[in-house]
Design an enzyme around this catalytic site. Structure first.
Site, short mmCIF file in Angstrom:
data_model
loop_
_atom_site.label_atom_id
_atom_site.label_comp_id
_atom_site.label_asym_id
_atom_site.label_seq_id
_atom_site.Cartn_x
_atom_site.Cartn_y
_atom_site.Cartn_z
N CYS A 25 86.70 36.97 19.82
CA CYS A 25 85.54 37.14 20.69
C CYS A 25 85.89 36.70 22.11
CB CYS A 25 84.35 36.35 20.18
SG CYS A 25 82.80 36.78 21.00
N SER A 133 73.15 41.55 21.40
CA SER A 133 72.78 40.15 21.22
C SER A 133 72.21 39.57 22.52
CB SER A 133 74.00 39.33 20.78
OG SER A 133 74.44 39.74 19.51
N CYS A 262 69.62 43.44 3.55
CA CYS A 262 70.24 43.33 2.23
C CYS A 262 69.82 42.06 1.50
CB CYS A 262 71.76 43.38 2.35
SG CYS A 262 72.49 42.05 3.33
N CYS A 283 80.94 40.67 1.50
CA CYS A 283 79.92 40.25 2.46
C CYS A 283 80.63 39.51 3.60
CB CYS A 283 78.91 39.32 1.78
SG CYS A 283 77.71 38.55 2.89
N ASP A 284 80.08 39.62 4.82
CA ASP A 284 80.71 38.96 5.95
C ASP A 284 80.63 37.45 5.86
OD1 ASP A 284 82.15 39.02 8.33
OD2 ASP A 284 80.33 38.82 9.55
N CYS A 327 57.32 31.76 -8.73
CA CYS A 327 56.81 32.00 -7.38
C CYS A 327 56.12 33.36 -7.31
CB CYS A 327 57.93 31.93 -6.36
SG CYS A 327 57.40 32.30 -4.67
N CYS A 355 63.26 29.31 2.46
CA CYS A 355 62.24 29.64 1.46
C CYS A 355 60.82 29.39 1.98
CB CYS A 355 62.48 28.85 0.18
SG CYS A 355 61.20 29.07 -1.07
#
Length: 378
Positions: A25, A133, A262, A283-284, A327, A355
C-alpha cells in the site's frame, strides 16, 4: 416474526477477490488490517505484483469456469499499485477469452490516491464499479488515514473522487467506522450527502492486539449499535435516493434473497481470494498458510471448489454459539462472521464481536424495513 433462512450449500465459487499487489500500500493507515500480521505468508516477499502469466491464466480459467456471469473484484493493500497498464492488459484478456453472451463484471476497492484521467477513462469504458475509501470530513479522515510521510490523505482522495465524478465513473463510498467518527453518525451521513454520494458502505473497525484486547481505534459493539440507529433515522427520509449496504442487506434477507454481505450468508463459500502469485484462500481475513486452498498455477477451479479444506471452512460458520441457538435474530445474522467471533485460534464458537450492535439494528429497523419490502413486493 418468521424470517427466511437464506444461503446455499457449499458449491461453486461465485466470485473472486483478487490482490494484484498483495498487501502492498502507498498509505500508512493506523488501523490497517495488514499491519504486524505475523501470519501473512507473503510479508517477506521482495516483489508482490501479479506477473502477466498468472494474470492470463487467471482470466482464461476463471471466464471458462464462471460462464455466463463472471465477477472479478480487485483489492489490496492498494490494487492500483499494480499499475494502469496491468488493468488495461486485464480487460484486453477478458475481451480475448470471453465467450459470446458472457457478462463480465469488474470492481475495485481503492484508497483513490493514484486515480487520474487514465484510470477513470478505463473504469468508464468498461463499466467498472469502484469502492472509494473515505472516512468523512478532512479532520476525521486524516486521523488514521495518513501517507508514509505522516501527512493526511484526504485531499488526494477528494481529488480522485472529483476525477471519477468528472468521468461519470460509477462508485460508492467505503467508510471505516472508528473512534474518530463513531459518535458522529448524522454529521458523517450529511457530509456524504453534500458530496452527492448515493451508495454508502459502513465498515465497523475491530482490530485487537496479540492478547485479544481492542486497539485504541477499535469501536465497541454498543457504539456501533448507536451509530447504526442514528444513521438509519437520518437516512430513512432519503431511502429512495440513497443506498446504505447494511440496510440493503437486511432488506434482502427479509425478502428471502441472499444478502450482498457474505457475513449474512449461511455458509462462507461465496468467494475466494487470489493472491498476487496465484495462491487461493477462502477469505481475505484468513490468508494464512494452513488455509491455502491451492494455486491457479497448478489447480483447476473445479479442484479448488471441491477441496475438503474449503468445505470445512465454509461450514464452520454454521456452528452457533450457545446464545445464538435461542436468539430471535439468528435467521438474519446466521451466527455472524467467523473473523469476528472472538474465540481461541482454530475455533469459531463464540459470539460475533458486534452481536449486540446487530441486535440493536434489528430491533430499530426491522419493522419499518419489513413494511417497505412488503410494499415493494406487492
Amino acid at each position: 416474526m418468521q424470517l427466511p433462512v437464506v444461503g446455499a450449500e457449499v458449491g461453486r465459487i461465485q466470485s473472486l477477490l483478487i490482490k494484484p499487489a498483495s498487501a502492498l500500500c502507498n498509505l500508512d493507515c493506523s488501523y490497517c488490517f495488514y499491519l504486524d500480521r505475523d501470519s501473512d505468508p507473503y510479508r517477506d516477499a521482495p516483489a508482490r505484483r501479479m506477473p502477466v502469466g498468472i494474470l492470463e491464466r487467471l482470466v482464461e480459467t476463471w471466464l471458462w469456469y464462471s460462464y455466463p456471469n463472471s465477477t472479478l473484484a480487485f483489492q489490496g493493500g492498494e490494487p492500483t499499485l499494480a499499475g494502469a497498464e496491468f488493468f488495461e492488459k486485464l480487460v484486453a484478456l477478458e475481451e480475448r477469452h470471453g465467450r459470446p453472451g458472457q457478462s463480465i463484471g469488474n470492481s475495485m476497492q481503492t484508497n483513490g490516491v493514484l486515480l487520474d484521467d487514465r484510470w477513470c477513462r478505463l473504469f468508464k469504458a468498461y463499466n467498472w464499479l469502484i469502492g472509494l475509501s473515505l472516512d468523512g470530513p478532512e479532520e476525521i479522515h486524516d486521523t488514521y488515514r495518513k501517507d508514509r510521510g505522516g501527512a493526511g490523505s484526504w485531499r488526494k482522495v477528494m481529488r480522485g473522487l472529483e476525477t471519477m465524478s468528472r468521468h461519470s465513473v460509477e462508485f460508492n463510498i467505503l467508510c471505516v467506522v472508528s473512534q474518530a467518527n463513531v459518535g458522529r453518525a448524522r454529521e458523517i451521513y450529511r457530509f456524504f450527502r453534500k458530496l452527492g454520494i448515493g451508495h454508502l458502505q459502513y465498515i465497523p473497525l475491530a482490530e485487537f492486539d496479540a492478547e485479544g484486547n481492542p486497539l485504541p481505534f477499535t469501536i465497541t459493539s454498543e457504539q456501533y449499535g448507536r451509530f447504526l440507529k442514528e444513521t438509519f433515522d437520518v437516512w430513512w427520509p432519503d431511502r429512495r435516493r440513497v443506498r446504505i449496504r447494511a440496510f440493503d442487506n437486511l432488506a434482502e434477507a427479509i425478502a428471502g434473497v441472499p444478502p450482498g454481505n457474505c457475513a449474512l450468508h449461511k455458509t462462507c463459500d461465496s468467494y475466494v481470494v487470489v493472491e498476487y502469485n496465484g495462491d487461493v484462500y477462502p477469505c481475505d481475513f484468513f490468508v494464512e498458510p494452513d488455509q491455502k486452498l491451492g494455486s491457479i498455477a497448478d489447480d483447476t477451479w473445479e479442484e479448488i471448489a471441491r477441496r475438503a479444506k474449503r468445505r470445512e471452512f465454509a461450514l464452520a460458520k454454521t456452528k452457533p454459539a450457545a446464545e445464538c441457538v435461542t436468539c430471535e435474530y439468528q435467521a438474519l445474522c446466521l451466527n455472524g462472521c467467523p473473523h469476528l467471533r472472538r474465540a481461541p485460534r482454530g475455533r469459531v464458537e463464540d459470539l460475533d464481536y458486534f452481536c449486540s450492535a446487530y441486535k440493536t439494528m434489528f430491533q430499530h429497523t426491522l419493522e419499518p424495513l419489513t413494511r417497505e419490502v412488503q410494499r415493494l413486493m406487492r
